[in-house]
Scaffold this motif. Structure first.
Motif: not given
Length: 532
Positions: A28-29, A185-189, A191-193, A198-199
């Motif tokens: 969702a994020v 699986r795409l989002n698990v990889i 979104v954290p990346l 971006f940070l």
């Protein structure tokens, strides 16, 4: 007495499910955090009161964004289906028609969103040798896109065509792998990346010369702007579009949640996570713009291209060319665009395939590669050519400001005014979640939401009729802009009239709510253990 979820009917295919709450939240994020967070929010905030814009933005988030997000969750989870199926079970054929309209919105968005993703991939590669040179704007519209003077010119551009085909192949492979093995699986990889990358980008930007001036321009409040109704409309519009509500995405994603799932608390995580990323993007973008303004001996107000495609592919490349460590910074920025765009694109396309699979009982492989292949051809013909930029700008404006807002108005009126399903849906949310909803939520989604969104829809439509959008030819806007909406409506009517392979009304909602009478559409026949 503890309620238990009904067993799956032997005759009904089991619906795909996220592996857990974290998988759903990340998906969702990933959908909510998209290109608009990076290139739209900073410019909208700056042009509508700066720091003062955060006041109407937060009010819009609490009064419309989160309540309508919860409404999508409740419909999808309770009625266990794609947008056409879930809304059909809730509101009969009228609801199904709204669901198919949402599917068609997603179809139009997918064909141009993939093009933007292809541009971002190209620019990720270009970052390593700063291929745009000293004239970033001229390179984008000239050397790269080869934008034609006439909007209906369809000469193919190889530099765009190749990454566009690659992005379609990648997206279809991910979706073909399934909800868990592909989308989750795409989002698990990714979104954290995306967050980590971006940070790093933002921290680097904060140490650039002139960054403080950029942040002052972004956050300095203009409280007088709060008296302007257009500022409030802009705030509601930003929240509404950014959260991916009312055009099938969150409804579809929530239908993949397990029966016993907390709905509202994860919804708050998604909403505030999305908004936090928008503010973070604003900090990074304006710190960088402050540096650019200092290098050019200009004020922030004098810079051009502070939002949208212009910011991403004209202004930012020009900034990167003047920065220390330019190749790394450029690759990081365009890499972030690729990740944000890909996760959002996958969510948009999932709405399309879920609807087709539910109604016509196609295998996922046939739906993804058959329907997806057809969309890819349309996308390549329209956006792999010299008229792609004009077509993208036009379709994007009508799909978002007319299509999505119109969908939200009609859906809320149908579900909450005509079907009067507010108590049932609110009861569903509260019976499963730690954060309960009540009369305030019902008022926000059934009264305030439709009124504000209805005003936005009417004001936008009047503006588009009375003044040609972006100075484009009125005939072109009629064909491509209003024509897109006409095609969405016509296709949704045709799909609604087509027969279902399996009776969609043979379904039992769960859990039953004691103080709410059945909302099953007239003629629906429950089947024992028929929860899908």
């Amino acid at each position: 007495m503890t309620q238990t979820a009904p067993a799956e009917a032997n005759s009904t295919p089991r619906r795909a499910e996220w592996t857990g709450q974290l998988g759903f939240i990340l998906a969702a994020v990933g959908s909510a955090v998209g290109l608009g967070n990076i290139w739209r929010f900073p410019g909208v905030a700056y042009e509508n009161g700066g720091g003062a814009f955060l006041i109407p933005y937060i009010i819009a988030l609490l009064s419309a964004g989160i309540p309508i997000l919860f409404l999508d969750y409740a419909i999808g989870h309770r009625f266990r289906g794609s947008a056409p199926l879930a809304l059909r079970r809730l509101a009969g054929k009228l609801g199904e028609g709204i669901g198919w309209f949402q599917v068609m919105i997603c179809a139009f968005i997918s064909i141009y969103y993939t093009a933007v993703l292809a541009w971002a991939v190209s620019y990720f590669v270009f970052s390593f040798d700063l291929r745009w040179g000293d004239d970033a704007a001229g390179f984008f519209t000239g050397d790269y896109l080869r934008t034609a003077a006439e909007p209906f010119t369809l000469d193919f551009v190889p530099a765009v065509l190749i990454p566009l085909v690659l992005m379609w192949v990648l997206a279809l492979v991910i979706l073909g792998a399934g909800v868990v093995k592909g989308v989750q699986r795409l989002n698990v990889i990714a979104v954290p990346l995306l967050v980590v990358g971006f940070l790093i980008l933002v921290v680097r930007a904060l140490f650039l010369p002139g960054a403080i001036e950029g942040l002052n321009a972004f956050f300095t409040p203009d409280f007088a702007a709060l008296a302007n109704p257009a500022v409030w409309v802009a705030a509601y519009g930003q929240v509404f579009f950014s959260l991916s509500v009312a055009f099938g995405i969150m409804l579809t994603y929530s239908s993949y949640r397990r029966r016993k799932s907390n709905l509202t608390s994860p919804g708050l995580v998604v909403a505030f996570g999305n908004s936090s990323f928008e503010v973070l993007a604003g900090i990074g973008v304006f710190a960088t713009l402050g540096f650019f303004a200092q290098q050019q001996s200009l004020a922030i107000d004098d810079l051009e291209g502070l939002t949208g495609v212009g910011l991403a592919f004209m202004t930012f490349p020009a900034i990167v060319a003047e920065m220390p460590g330019s190749a790394f910074f450029g690759a990081l920025f365009f890499g972030a665009l690729v990740l944000a765009g890909l996760t959002s694109l996958i969510s948009v396309m999932e709405v399309i395939f879920a609807g087709v699979i539910d109604k016509f009982e196609l295998s996922r492989t046939k739906a993804v590669y058959g329907i997806g292949g057809a969309l890819a051809v349309v996308s390549i013909v329209l956006f792999g050519t010299t008229s792609g930029l004009t077509a993208l700008d036009t379709i994007d404006n009508w799909a978002n400001n007319i299509g999505i807002v119109g969908s939200a108005v009609v859906m809320t009126i149908t579900v909450l005014w005509i079907r009067r399903a507010g108590r049932e849906l609110g009861g569903h949310l509260s019976s499963l979640s730690t954060f309960k909803v009540g009369r305030i939520w019902l008022f926000l989604v059934s009264v305030l939401g439709p009124v504000v969104l209805g005003y936005m829809l009417i004001a936008t439509a009047v503006g588009l009729i009375t003044e040609p959008y972006s100075g484009y030819d009125p005939g072109y806007l009629l064909i491509v802009g209003w024509g897109s909406v006409f095609v969405m409506i016509a296709a949704s009517l045709a799909l609604t009239m087509s027969p279902w392979r399996r009776n969609p009304d043979r379904f039992t909602v769960w859990p039953p709510i004691a103080d709410t009478r059945s909302r099953r559409p007239q003629g629906a026949a429950p089947v024992e253990g028929g929860a899908r």
